[in-house]
Design an enzyme around this catalytic site. Structure first.
Site, PDB file in Angstrom:
ATOM      1  N   ASP A 472       0.893  -1.147   0.000  1.00 12.72           N
ATOM      2  CA  ASP A 472       0.000   0.000   0.000  1.00 12.72           C
ATOM      3  C   ASP A 472       0.935   1.201   0.000  1.00 12.72           C
ATOM      4  O   ASP A 472       1.449   1.611   1.040  1.00 12.72           O
ATOM      5  CB  ASP A 472      -0.895  -0.006   1.236  1.00 12.72           C
ATOM      6  CG  ASP A 472      -1.738   1.259   1.351  1.00 12.72           C
ATOM      7  OD1 ASP A 472      -1.624   2.133   0.474  1.00 12.72           O
ATOM      8  OD2 ASP A 472      -2.498   1.384   2.330  1.00 12.72           O
ATOM      9  N   ASN A 474       0.074   4.206  -0.988  1.00 11.56           N
ATOM     10  CA  ASN A 474      -0.655   5.469  -0.857  1.00 11.56           C
ATOM     11  C   ASN A 474      -0.255   6.463  -1.941  1.00 11.56           C
ATOM     12  O   ASN A 474      -0.153   7.674  -1.700  1.00 11.56           O
ATOM     13  CB  ASN A 474      -0.427   6.073   0.536  1.00 11.56           C
ATOM     14  CG  ASN A 474      -1.264   5.384   1.590  1.00 11.56           C
ATOM     15  OD1 ASN A 474      -2.469   5.238   1.451  1.00 11.56           O
ATOM     16  ND2 ASN A 474      -0.624   4.917   2.658  1.00 11.56           N
ATOM     17  N   PHE A 535     -12.066   9.883  -1.607  1.00 13.60           N
ATOM     18  CA  PHE A 535     -10.926   9.443  -2.405  1.00 13.60           C
ATOM     19  C   PHE A 535     -11.199   8.051  -2.954  1.00 13.60           C
ATOM     20  O   PHE A 535     -11.461   7.115  -2.198  1.00 13.60           O
ATOM     21  CB  PHE A 535      -9.649   9.412  -1.559  1.00 13.60           C
ATOM     22  CG  PHE A 535      -8.437   8.942  -2.310  1.00 13.60           C
ATOM     23  CD1 PHE A 535      -7.666   9.830  -3.039  1.00 13.60           C
ATOM     24  CD2 PHE A 535      -8.069   7.598  -2.307  1.00 13.60           C
ATOM     25  CE1 PHE A 535      -6.548   9.402  -3.742  1.00 13.60           C
ATOM     26  CE2 PHE A 535      -6.952   7.159  -3.010  1.00 13.60           C
ATOM     27  CZ  PHE A 535      -6.194   8.067  -3.735  1.00 13.60           C
TER      28      PHE A 535
END
Length: 593
Positions: A472, A474, A535
């Site tokens: 992950d 981001n 998001f």
């Protein structure tokens, strides 16, 4: 005695009934903008804050009134809007539309193309239905449909994630759709003057808008589950005999959302956020994949031990390696078990462990020499202390050997900084990760192979070691982090460093020797891997060294129709705000000796 919440309902209804004249809100706003004395009736309906805080200052003036123009359309009946002067630079400078008091019976669908609107007043007309297409106006904060002839509200109303005020006063609405439970930002709901069930009215009187929305969210029917995600077979799959013999294996990457981070999901039923419920959902999902390697983020040691104790895991011969975020070092053993981190599970029947190591970015930044030559030089770079060393993200690495083919590989599981404000930190953490992996790969390349290994002579340097990076990050596919992994270099003057100084990284740039590609780049990436109201995009990946592996299959995107009816995850069917990734790989054939 009338409760405070129901007094607000009465007040809302009074204001609404005083706002029935044509274009009342637009004309009131125009009067105030010209300094026209006291606040006109109904002006408070132009801001939920006015109602909640008792403000009567009339400072909210969203309209700039110059004239009225009819919009043409097949279904239009009296569709008019307050028109503002178009700025010379072509920008749209109005965001509120007042169609109130016009006797409109049908709405022109062209209205729903005005997606810049944040306030829409269609009150005191003759509408008998509200089109589901209203959800296209996703920026609306205020929607007033009071004083119409509506008997029901469309379920799509629940998709209007930015609504703060929703007025349905004086209609014929007999019930509220359960989808309204997704309106987690709604502050004011006006319902007086409708034949709603007493249970709804009593709840409004007792607990107000938030109580009604919570009831719809938590006690509404569970939606129909999505269809299963498709399995995508890629064309470049090598001829297959026995999967294990041919070096074919599967890998899952999944941020399962740690229990401590679930408080922010106000649109999710409370029961669907409970760890016991989500744990079972996560377990069932990952077990169903039957993957040979699983990399999970935001998982704590207690959950790892729990999973490994389950018959479903032991039957598949899973074992695992977990490391918590660096903050765990300061905690008791009991508290340490509750700190999230990264875990790698693998089937011992398919892979055997050669080595495993954690990577703590705090420690690497201060001690590895990747940023500065020695510790004495750190004092010249306070940004390393103040921005990078304050973050406790980690990665873990397992060096494995495939039991059937003898191929070795590095499996990496990483989770880096999330905040867009700290994009420099994301880039530095990615650089630190790749730098440490280079060091580890060189070390692993020197480890001896069995005398009868078919891999003799293959791992002559670290960049020859096959590698998978589950993460992950981001970071979206257009980010500098993605560029660094896929292209292999980022210059030191890149704008994402934001002017901060990070030693060698900002002086010389960041580079790595691995030929990396995201497995899902073979289909142009998924539409999203993280889905919330604010998001929705791709931030999770399974990267692989292209000289070592062929991608033979991928798990496709979630059911599009299902996704179109929710504002975000987690929910009853998706236990995390992230979705799982599943890729199938095959070791590329190598020449012996």
């Amino acid at each position: 005695m009338v409760s405070t919440h129901w007094q607000q309902q009465i007040h809302l209804a009074q204001l609404s009934r005083q706002s029935s004249s044509p274009h009342h809100h637009a004309r009131a706003a125009a009067t105030l903008s010209r300094g026209g004395g006291s606040q006109p009736p109904g002006q408070a309906l132009q801001s939920p804050g006015n109602l909640l805080n008792g403000s009567q200052n009339g400072q909210n003036t969203p309209f700039k009134v110059l004239g009225v123009r009819r919009l043409e359309g097949a279904e239009g009946e009296g569709l008019e809007r307050v028109q503002s002067e178009k700025p010379k630079d072509g920008r749209q400078d109005w965001a509120a539309l007042d169609l109130g008091g016009q006797g409109i019976r049908n709405l022109n669908l062209a209205l729903f193309n005005y997606q810049f609107l944040d306030k829409l007043y269609i009150n005191h007309n003759r509408l008998t239905s509200l089109p589901g297409a209203v959800c296209k106006l996703g920026q609306l904060t205020i929607l007033d449909v009071s004083g119409n002839l509506l008997m029901a509200l469309p379920p799509e109303i629940g998709l209007m994630k930015n609504l703060r005020m929703f007025l349905v006063i004086d209609n014929n609405i007999q019930n509220l759709p359960p989808e309204m439970g997704m309106l987690y930002r709604l502050e004011v709901l006006g319902i007086d003057g409708n034949p709603l069930p007493d249970s709804i009215k009593n709840l409004m009187a007792k607990d107000g808008t938030r109580g009604v929305i919570g009831e719809l969210r938590d006690n509404g029917p569970v939606p129909v589950p999505p269809t299963a995600r498709d399995w995508i077979v890629l064309e470049d799959k090598e001829p297959e005999k026995d999967s294990a013999e041919e070096g074919i294996f599967s890998v899952v990457s999944y941020n399962i959302l740690h229990d401590r981070y679930t408080r922010v999901y106000g649109y999710t039923p409370v029961w669907a956020l409970q760890w016991d419920y989500r744990r079972e959902s996560v377990k069932q999902e990952i077990i169903s994949y039957d993957a040979d390697i699983m990399c999970l983020q935001e998982i704590d040691l207690a959950t790892v031990e729990d999973f490994l104790s389950l018959p479903e895991f032991s039957e598949k011969e899973y074992t695992g390696f977990h490391w918590p975020k660096s903050r765990a070092k300061t905690m008791s053993e009991a508290e340490r078990k509750k700190v999230d981190g990264c875990a790698i599970f693998y089937k011992e029947s398919v892979f055997k462990l050669i080595d495993q190591q954690p990577i703590e970015f705090q420690h690497v930044a201060m001690n590895s020499g990747l940023l500065v030559a020695d510790k004495d030089s750190l004092k010249n770079y306070p940004d390393i202390f103040n921005r990078v060393a304050t973050k406790d993200h980690i990665a873990i690495v397992c060096f494995l050997e495939h039991q059937k083919t003898g191929n070795r590989l590095m499996v990496v599981n990483a989770h880096i900084e999330w905040d867009p404000i700290h994009k420099d930190v994301k880039l530095v953490q990615a650089g630190l990760l790749l730098g440490e992996l280079q060091v580890m790969a060189e070390k692993f390349a020197k480890l001896p192979l069995p005398d009868d290994s078919p891999m003799k002579g293959q791992y002559t340097s670290g960049k020859k070691i096959p590698m998978l990076i589950c993460c992950d990050f981001n970071s979206t596919p257009d980010s500098v982090v993605y560029q660094l992994l896929s292209k292999g270099f980022i210059p030191g003057e890149h704008s994402d460093f934001q002017g901060y100084k990070y030693g060698k990284f900002t002086e010389n740039g960041i580079s790595h020797p691995f030929g990396l590609k995201s497995s899902y780049a073979n289909i142009g990436e998924l539409p999203f891997t993280n889905c919330t109201p604010t998001f929705t995009d791709v931030v999770d990946y399974i990267w692989y060294t292209t000289n070592s592996f062929t991608v033979t299959g991928l798990l496709g995107e979630p059911d599009k129709e299902y996704v179109s009816k929710v504002i975000g995850f987690p929910n009853a069917h998706f236990p995390s705000d992230h979705i799982s990734l599943l890729s199938q790989f095959q070791f590329k054939k190598v020449n012996a000796g």
